[in-house]
Structure formats: structure tokens, C-alpha cells
Scaffold this active site. Structure first.
Site, PDB file in Angstrom:
ATOM      1  N   TYR A  31      39.533  48.103  92.811  1.00 36.36           N
ATOM      2  CA  TYR A  31      40.016  49.248  93.567  1.00 36.36           C
ATOM      3  C   TYR A  31      39.779  49.026  95.048  1.00 36.36           C
ATOM      4  O   TYR A  31      39.001  48.144  95.448  1.00 36.36           O
ATOM      5  CB  TYR A  31      39.346  50.546  93.104  1.00 36.36           C
ATOM      6  CG  TYR A  31      37.935  50.715  93.612  1.00 36.36           C
ATOM      7  CD1 TYR A  31      37.671  51.447  94.764  1.00 36.36           C
ATOM      8  CD2 TYR A  31      36.861  50.137  92.941  1.00 36.36           C
ATOM      9  CE1 TYR A  31      36.376  51.597  95.227  1.00 36.36           C
ATOM     10  CE2 TYR A  31      35.571  50.296  93.394  1.00 36.36           C
ATOM     11  CZ  TYR A  31      35.332  51.026  94.534  1.00 36.36           C
ATOM     12  OH  TYR A  31      34.051  51.166  94.996  1.00 36.36           O
ATOM     13  N   ARG A  50      40.218  42.793 101.849  1.00 33.59           N
ATOM     14  CA  ARG A  50      39.147  43.003 100.873  1.00 33.59           C
ATOM     15  C   ARG A  50      39.728  43.177  99.480  1.00 33.59           C
ATOM     16  O   ARG A  50      39.163  42.690  98.499  1.00 33.59           O
ATOM     17  CB  ARG A  50      38.295  44.205 101.274  1.00 33.59           C
ATOM     18  CG  ARG A  50      37.094  44.401 100.351  1.00 33.59           C
ATOM     19  CD  ARG A  50      36.109  45.389 100.878  1.00 33.59           C
ATOM     20  NE  ARG A  50      36.694  46.718 100.992  1.00 33.59           N
ATOM     21  CZ  ARG A  50      36.029  47.781 101.443  1.00 33.59           C
ATOM     22  NH1 ARG A  50      34.765  47.665 101.823  1.00 33.59           N
ATOM     23  NH2 ARG A  50      36.610  48.952 101.522  1.00 33.59           N
ATOM     24  N   ARG A  98      43.780  44.233  72.633  1.00 35.08           N
ATOM     25  CA  ARG A  98      42.363  44.135  72.987  1.00 35.08           C
ATOM     26  C   ARG A  98      41.845  42.749  72.645  1.00 35.08           C
ATOM     27  O   ARG A  98      41.649  42.415  71.480  1.00 35.08           O
ATOM     28  CB  ARG A  98      41.543  45.211  72.261  1.00 35.08           C
ATOM     29  CG  ARG A  98      40.119  45.265  72.781  1.00 35.08           C
ATOM     30  CD  ARG A  98      39.277  46.326  72.085  1.00 35.08           C
ATOM     31  NE  ARG A  98      37.975  46.427  72.695  1.00 35.08           N
ATOM     32  CZ  ARG A  98      36.981  45.555  72.509  1.00 35.08           C
ATOM     33  NH1 ARG A  98      37.147  44.506  71.730  1.00 35.08           N
ATOM     34  NH2 ARG A  98      35.829  45.718  73.114  1.00 35.08           N
ATOM     35  N   HIS A 100      39.380  39.600  74.902  1.00 40.80           N
ATOM     36  CA  HIS A 100      38.734  39.262  76.175  1.00 40.80           C
ATOM     37  C   HIS A 100      39.519  38.228  76.978  1.00 40.80           C
ATOM     38  O   HIS A 100      39.431  38.201  78.198  1.00 40.80           O
ATOM     39  CB  HIS A 100      37.310  38.748  75.937  1.00 40.80           C
ATOM     40  CG  HIS A 100      36.346  39.847  75.606  1.00 40.80           C
ATOM     41  ND1 HIS A 100      35.032  39.609  75.340  1.00 40.80           N
ATOM     42  CD2 HIS A 100      36.492  41.184  75.489  1.00 40.80           C
ATOM     43  CE1 HIS A 100      34.405  40.739  75.081  1.00 40.80           C
ATOM     44  NE2 HIS A 100      35.281  41.717  75.158  1.00 40.80           N
ATOM     45  N   LYS A 145      26.043  48.926  76.686  1.00 39.57           N
ATOM     46  CA  LYS A 145      27.441  48.697  76.333  1.00 39.57           C
ATOM     47  C   LYS A 145      28.300  49.689  77.101  1.00 39.57           C
ATOM     48  O   LYS A 145      28.748  50.693  76.566  1.00 39.57           O
ATOM     49  CB  LYS A 145      27.635  48.808  74.825  1.00 39.57           C
ATOM     50  CG  LYS A 145      26.911  47.673  74.102  1.00 39.57           C
ATOM     51  CD  LYS A 145      27.352  47.511  72.688  1.00 39.57           C
ATOM     52  CE  LYS A 145      28.783  47.163  72.529  1.00 39.57           C
ATOM     53  NZ  LYS A 145      29.104  45.788  72.358  1.00 39.57           N
TER      54      LYS A 145
END
Length: 155
Positions: A31, A50, A98, A100, A145
């Protein structure tokens, strides 16, 4: 309030991000925030640099050129009637199953919104404000987690 989502300007109430967006599932995104004073972006070049640094850090291609980002930011400024604004944007790796591993051929999700920018009062400028400091240990808490699994994704 008008927001920008994946190439469209629309009312905030109509903005939808799929539940399989990697920003939601893994916190796999970055962000940035550009403050706007009197309808002028503050240090936009530095903020966009940035943003690029953050995108490079998570190995995500920038979905827009500098000129495109500037157009998005200036358009949102023009769509709101408050002079001092906080232009917040988030770029995620997009919607994918889903897993990784980085997905291939997936368009990133780009969300940008503007909110009124709160500015310090005259008393705060004159007298200062109280603060609390704390050690930042977020990256050392692998026992928790949390939703943000970007550390796992980057491994």
C-alpha cells in the site's frame, strides 16, 4: 465517495474485491498513501518511488506507469470536494487459487480511494502531542497465524 478499482471509477458502495484475492487470503500486496494539501499531491514522485520499492520487494510488477498513477490520483482528487485528502492505494497480486506459489498470468488488483486528510489543530502545532513508542517485532512473531502470510509467500 468515488474509488478506483481495476480501471474503473465507481461509488465505494459498489466496489467489490473477490474473496480469493491474494491480498485478502495472504496479505500479499503493498500500500501507499499520498497526502494532498489544497488539492495538490505532496511529494507524489517520492511516494510513487516508495510504491515501486515496495512492489519490487515483494516481486510484483507495477501495473501502472508513473503517468497512469498520476492520472488516477489527480482524477480522484478532482472527484472529491475536500481540499486536503489522503489518497490511499493498495496493489495485490490478484485473484488466484489458494497456493503460496506466485500465480502466473494473474492481473493484480488495484484499489485507490480518497479520504479527508485530518490535519493537526493549532493547539497541537503549538503544544505538541503525546506519543507512545514500542519495539516493532511483527516479523519475529512467526508463532502467530496472522492473515498476512506475505513472509511465507516471499519464501
Amino acid at each position: 465517495m468515488t474509488v478506483y478499482l481495476n480501471g474503473q471509477y465507481l461509488p465505494l458502495e459498489e466496489a467489490r474485491i473477490p474473496v480469493l484475492d491474494r491480498g485478502f487470503i495472504y496479505g500479499d500486496g503493498v500500500y501507499e498513501l499520498v497526502p494532498v494539501y489544497r488539492r495538490k499531491p505532496f511529494r507524489m514522485t517520492e511516494h510513487l518511488a516508495r510504491l515501486q520499492h515496495s512492489l519490487d520487494g515483494i516481486r510484483l510488477a507495477n501495473p501502472h506507469t508513473t503517468a497512469e498513477w498520476e492520472t488516477i490520483i489527480r482524477t480522484l482528487i478532482d472527484k472529491h470536494d475536500f481540499d486536503d485528502q489522503a489518497i490511499y492505494f493498495q496493489v495485490t497480486r490478484g485473484v488466484a487459487k489458494r497456493d503460496h506459489a506466485f500465480p502466473q498470468g494473474v492481473a493484480p488488483t488495484v484499489f485507490v480511494m480518497s479520504n479527508p486528510l485530518p490535519t493537526p489543530s493549532a493547539a497541537q502545532f503549538a503544544d505538541g502531542v503525546a506519543v507512545v513508542t514500542a519495539e516493532d517485532n511483527r516479523w519475529r512473531r512467526c508463532d502467530l497465524k496472522t492473515i498476512s502470510l506475505v513472509g511465507n509467500v516471499l519464501m
